[in-house]
Write a protein that holds these residues in place. Structure first.
Motif, PDB file in Angstrom:
ATOM      1  N   CYS A   1      95.521  56.161  10.362  1.00 26.53           N
ATOM      2  CA  CYS A   1      94.302  55.351  10.123  1.00 26.53           C
ATOM      3  C   CYS A   1      93.873  54.670  11.431  1.00 26.53           C
TER       4      CYS A   1
ATOM      5  N   PRO B   1      91.650  52.225  12.293  1.00 28.56           N
ATOM      6  CA  PRO B   1      91.648  50.750  12.401  1.00 28.56           C
ATOM      7  C   PRO B   1      92.867  50.091  11.760  1.00 28.56           C
TER       8      PRO B   1
ATOM      9  N   ILE C   1      95.690  50.207   6.377  1.00 24.06           N
ATOM     10  CA  ILE C   1      96.500  50.576   5.202  1.00 24.06           C
ATOM     11  C   ILE C   1      97.875  49.916   5.328  1.00 24.06           C
TER      12      ILE C   1
ATOM     13  N   ASN D   1      85.684  54.457   6.695  1.00 19.50           N
ATOM     14  CA  ASN D   1      85.314  55.625   5.874  1.00 19.50           C
ATOM     15  C   ASN D   1      85.420  56.950   6.631  1.00 19.50           C
TER      16      ASN D   1
ATOM     17  N   TYR E   1      90.273  60.194   7.553  1.00 20.87           N
ATOM     18  CA  TYR E   1      91.492  60.730   8.177  1.00 20.87           C
ATOM     19  C   TYR E   1      92.677  60.673   7.217  1.00 20.87           C
TER      20      TYR E   1
ATOM     21  N   MET F   1      88.761  60.555  -0.820  1.00 26.12           N
ATOM     22  CA  MET F   1      87.647  59.648  -0.543  1.00 26.12           C
ATOM     23  C   MET F   1      86.803  59.487  -1.812  1.00 26.12           C
TER      24      MET F   1
HETATM   25  S1  SF4 Z   1      89.070  56.266   5.597  1.00 24.08           S
HETATM   26 FE1  SF4 Z   1      91.292  56.105   5.555  1.00 24.08          FE
HETATM   27  S2  SF4 Z   1      91.939  56.520   7.681  1.00 24.08           S
HETATM   28 FE2  SF4 Z   1      89.736  56.072   7.746  1.00 24.08          FE
HETATM   29  S3  SF4 Z   1      89.641  53.898   8.134  1.00 24.08           S
HETATM   30 FE3  SF4 Z   1      89.552  54.109   5.920  1.00 24.08          FE
HETATM   31  S4  SF4 Z   1      91.661  53.916   5.250  1.00 24.08           S
HETATM   32 FE4  SF4 Z   1      91.697  54.290   7.459  1.00 24.08          FE
END
Ligand code: SF4
Ligand code: SF4
Length: 268
Positions: A95, A97, A100, A129, A132, A144
């Motif tokens: 991730c 940023p 998680i 969003n 990854y 997602m």
């Molecule tokens: S979509 Fe998943 S990998 Fe991307 S920033 Fe959000 S939590 Fe992290």
């Protein structure tokens, strides 16, 4: 040079045309008897549409494309009645940023980690969003979501707020199938191919084992294989060297007898 005010009149004409087009489009839609009719917001967003195109959100919503992505959610396996997530932590690692957090479940007796998340949080104020986490998850356990309405009232439960916990993040695989049907089909096909591969490998191993067993047993009617010849007995111990002349003689590579050197010195 044109008359003064003609530009304003032209502009008003454009506005009037759009106004009339809006109702004319609606009328065409109502009178269309030819078959399938698209939902109004979708028809309104069509490049061929004429007239005003405002979608009256939230009363009207545009249909989302299948690959639309917002905050991730965790997939719950309804067949096995279990989380798909094994708390391996790969999503948290990739991730960008770092939004998680995962707490692993621990066996209460052995204190060893159990492949299941005890807690799982995503800070949706940080999540960008990117998807990854869903791309890298080796267990298809995080996907997602299409849900983009995340606002909440301050007096709501903390679970409704923007740091989503495991309970809020978890959704059944049937929901995943409904919003990502293509991805879901691909998963089913992959799983079926994986199982077929495992089955074929197991069958090949069973065949190889059976061949080994039948190859090791004596074929019916054939004489038993000859026993391997016993190893030749060790040669009888050499007879004690007799006090013979040859054994008393020095070996060829033995150093020269000092008497020879002495002789050489004498000859100089
Ligand atoms: S979509 Fe998943 S990998 Fe991307 S920033 Fe959000 S939590 Fe992290
Ligand atoms: S969601 Fe996937 S990648 Fe993330 S911890 Fe669970 S199994 Fe691992």
């Amino acid at each position: 040079m044109g008359l003064m005010g003609t530009g304003i009149l032209k502009g008003l004409g454009v506005t009037l045309r759009h106004f009339i087009d809006t109702y004319a489009e609606d009328l065409k839609y109502i009178l269309n008897k030819s078959g399938v009719q698209q939902p109004r917001p979708l028809r309104r967003q069509s490049p061929k549409n004429r007239g005003l195109v405002t979608v009256e959100y939230p009363r009207e919503r545009l249909p989302l494309p299948e690959n639309f992505r917002y905050i991730p959610f965790l997939v719950y396996d309804t067949e096995k009645q279990d989380d798909k997530c094994t708390s391996c932590g790969i999503c948290a690692k990739v991730c960008p940023p770092q939004c998680i957090w995962i707490v692993r479940t621990e066996d209460p007796v052995t204190k060893r980690p159990v492949p299941q998340p005890k807690e799982f949080y995503i800070d949706t104020t940080i999540c960008m969003n990117c998807g990854y986490c869903a791309e890298f998850c080796p267990f298809d356990a995080i996907k997602m979501d299409h849900d983009y309405e995340l606002s909440y009232y301050p007096n709501q439960e903390p679970s409704a707020r923007l740091v989503h916990d495991k309970a809020r993040l978890t959704k059944p695989d049937t929901y995943h199938a409904s919003i990502h049907p293509t991805d879901w089909r691909r998963e089913l096909e992959d799983r079926a191919a994986e199982e077929a591969k495992k089955k074929a490998a197991a069958e090949a191993k069973a065949k190889a084992d059976a061949a080994k067993v039948s190859g090791g047993a004596a074929p019916s009617g054939a004489p038993p294989a000859a026993k391997p010849a016993p190893a030749a007995k060790p040669a009888a111990p050499a007879a004690k060297p007799a006090a013979s002349k040859s054994s008393a003689e020095p070996a060829a590579d033995a150093p020269a007898a000092p008497s020879d050197a002495a002789q050489a010195g004498e000859s100089q």
